[in-house]
Design a protein around this motif. Structure first.
Motif, mmCIF file in Angstrom:
data_model
loop_
_atom_site.group_PDB
_atom_site.id
_atom_site.type_symbol
_atom_site.label_atom_id
_atom_site.label_comp_id
_atom_site.label_asym_id
_atom_site.label_seq_id
_atom_site.Cartn_x
_atom_site.Cartn_y
_atom_site.Cartn_z
ATOM 1 N N GLN A 7 0.931 -1.073 -0.165
ATOM 2 C CA GLN A 7 0.000 -0.051 0.025
ATOM 3 C C GLN A 7 0.896 1.249 0.092
ATOM 4 N N LYS A 8 0.614 2.261 -0.746
ATOM 5 C CA LYS A 8 1.338 3.320 -1.110
ATOM 6 C C LYS A 8 0.742 4.502 0.066
ATOM 7 N N SER A 9 1.810 4.946 0.796
ATOM 8 C CA SER A 9 1.540 6.098 1.669
ATOM 9 C C SER A 9 0.872 7.425 1.141
ATOM 10 N N ALA A 10 -0.214 7.736 1.342
ATOM 11 C CA ALA A 10 -0.742 9.050 0.704
ATOM 12 C C ALA A 10 0.225 10.258 1.106
ATOM 13 N N ILE A 11 0.276 10.259 2.298
ATOM 14 C CA ILE A 11 1.413 11.297 2.892
ATOM 15 C C ILE A 11 2.729 11.501 2.166
ATOM 16 N N ASP A 12 3.376 10.040 2.093
ATOM 17 C CA ASP A 12 4.517 10.325 1.434
ATOM 18 C C ASP A 12 4.212 11.016 0.007
ATOM 19 N N LEU A 13 3.345 10.324 -0.837
ATOM 20 C CA LEU A 13 3.116 10.900 -2.025
ATOM 21 C C LEU A 13 3.054 12.366 -2.125
ATOM 22 N N TRP A 14 2.065 12.714 -1.270
ATOM 23 C CA TRP A 14 1.655 14.111 -1.130
ATOM 24 C C TRP A 14 2.852 15.087 -0.973
ATOM 25 N N SER A 15 3.832 14.637 -0.070
ATOM 26 C CA SER A 15 4.847 15.343 0.227
ATOM 27 C C SER A 15 5.858 15.184 -0.687
ATOM 28 N N SER A 16 6.055 14.219 -1.378
ATOM 29 C CA SER A 16 7.435 14.304 -2.153
ATOM 30 C C SER A 16 7.216 13.696 -3.760
#
Ligand code: PEP
Ligand code: MN
Length: 361
Positions: A7-16
């Motif tokens: 599962q990809k982390s939405a917060i990680d994608l959002w920030s980077s």
């Protein structure tokens, strides 16, 4: 045998993750449609988050108004299979609760909601303590204060990750676009909010497939942080926004065609060359200002002349003559009629103000 998907982390994608690519159907219609769209989007390897409308704010009653809460488990299923985080539009407190209950990772506020401070406040109150990222679409009318107000209400509810979606503005009799992009408004909103990510939504700007790429490319050229584009396994049969949706594979082709530019590079030679060109621009701008000053001095003289001879400031024939001359010359110089019209309108207004002052002094 069931594969375990990371599962990809939405917060990680959002920030980077840049560009951040969000895609999925305008509306969730059936479980099969949602899951198949998600799988085909994930297979492209080019999509970061899955979108789907569950509650649809339709302009006219009687159109498909969304599958409602029963579609949320379909999205959960799509996330489980593909690992893609989910994003859904919310317009009421109850919708926020339902979306969070079904683990939607990112919420978005739609253009028709951003216009209404009561609704935005209700959504913001329901978001308190939720910690999810929230994307806020521009209001349907070109009003940056309303957009800013929505951002402030959501921020006051304690949401730290706020992003903006530029989806164009409604304008009467508009033909080329479903919603006029009015890029200058998005640029100004970005200037005022440098810490918020800004995503472009070519689908709702265009309202049709054939110009999606142009708008997406322009957004990337303007250094937007990502794109939200609608995708459907069978676009012509979509229950909403059929004309603007594309298949996941067409989306992948399109993303492959976009030229991804960087805002900045660390090369000294590049910066030196850029600086030289910028100096040239400054120099020309100075000259243009000098010339405009001279032009206004002549306008003052004409004002005096007209005053002494008792004739009106505005003489329509003369104005048409100026414009036609400028269109002809401008075309040869690669200047669009739209620019010429705007430029001469501004110059003409300033001239009239000058003459007015002289004639009434
Ligand atoms: C949508 O994203 O499907 C939607 C309803 O968009 P907007 O709020 O931009 O009209
Ligand atoms: Mn839509």
């Amino acid at each position: 045998m069931e594969q375990t998907i990371q599962q990809k982390s939405a917060i990680d994608l959002w920030s980077s993750k840049r560009p951040l690519i969000i895609s999925g159907p305008c509306s969730a219609e059936t479980e099969e449609q949602v899951v198949q769209t998600a799988v085909r989007l994930a297979n492209t390897g080019k999509v970061d988050m899955l979108r789907a409308g569950i509650w649809k704010p339709r302009t006219r009653p009687g159109s498909f108004e969304g599958i409602g809460t029963k579609g949320l488990p379909w999205l959960q299923q799509a996330k489980k299979i593909t690992g893609l985080p989910l994003t859904v539009e919310v317009a009421t407190g109850k919708q926020v609760e339902d979306a969070l209950h079904f683990d939607v990772d990112v919420l978005w506020i739609g253009a028709r909601t951003t216009v209404n401070p009561f609704s935005v406040q209700e959504v913001a109150d329901a978001l308190r303590g939720a910690g999810v990222p929230v994307l806020i679409k521009n209001p349907i009318n070109p009003d940056l204060e309303l957009w800013t107000g929505a951002v402030e209400r959501v921020a006051k509810a304690g949401i730290n990750n706020i992003g903006l979606i530029h989806r164009g503005f409604s304008s009467y009799g508009n033909t080329e676009y479903r919603n006029a992009p009015m890029w200058h408004l998005a640029i100004e909103m970005k200037r005022r909010n440098p810490d918020l990510i800004m995503i472009n939504d070519p689908s709702h700007i265009c309202g049709r497939r054939d110009i999606l790429l142009d708008v997406a490319q322009k957004a990337i050229d303007l250094d937007f942080d990502g794109l939200m584009i609608e995708s459907h396994i069978d676009p012509d049969k979509a229950w909403s926004d059929a004309k603007q949706q594309i298949t996941p594979e067409k989306l992948a082709d399109m993303l492959g065609t976009i030229i991804w530019r960087k805002e900045d590079i660390n090369s000294e030679a590049f910066h030196a060359a850029l600086e030289k060109l910028r100096q040239q621009i400054n120099h020309l701008d100075d000259e243009l200002l000098q010339l405009l000053g001279q032009r206004m001095k002549i306008a003052d003289k004409i004002g005096e002349f007209k005053r002494n001879n008792g004739i009106t400031i505005l003489q329509t024939n003369r104005w048409n003559e100026i414009l036609e001359r400028a269109f002809r010359k401008g075309e040869a110089l690669g200047l669009s009629n739209e620019f010429i019209t705007k430029y001469f309108d501004a110059v003409h207004m300033e001239s009239i103000n000058h003459q007015n002052k002289v004639m009434n002094s």
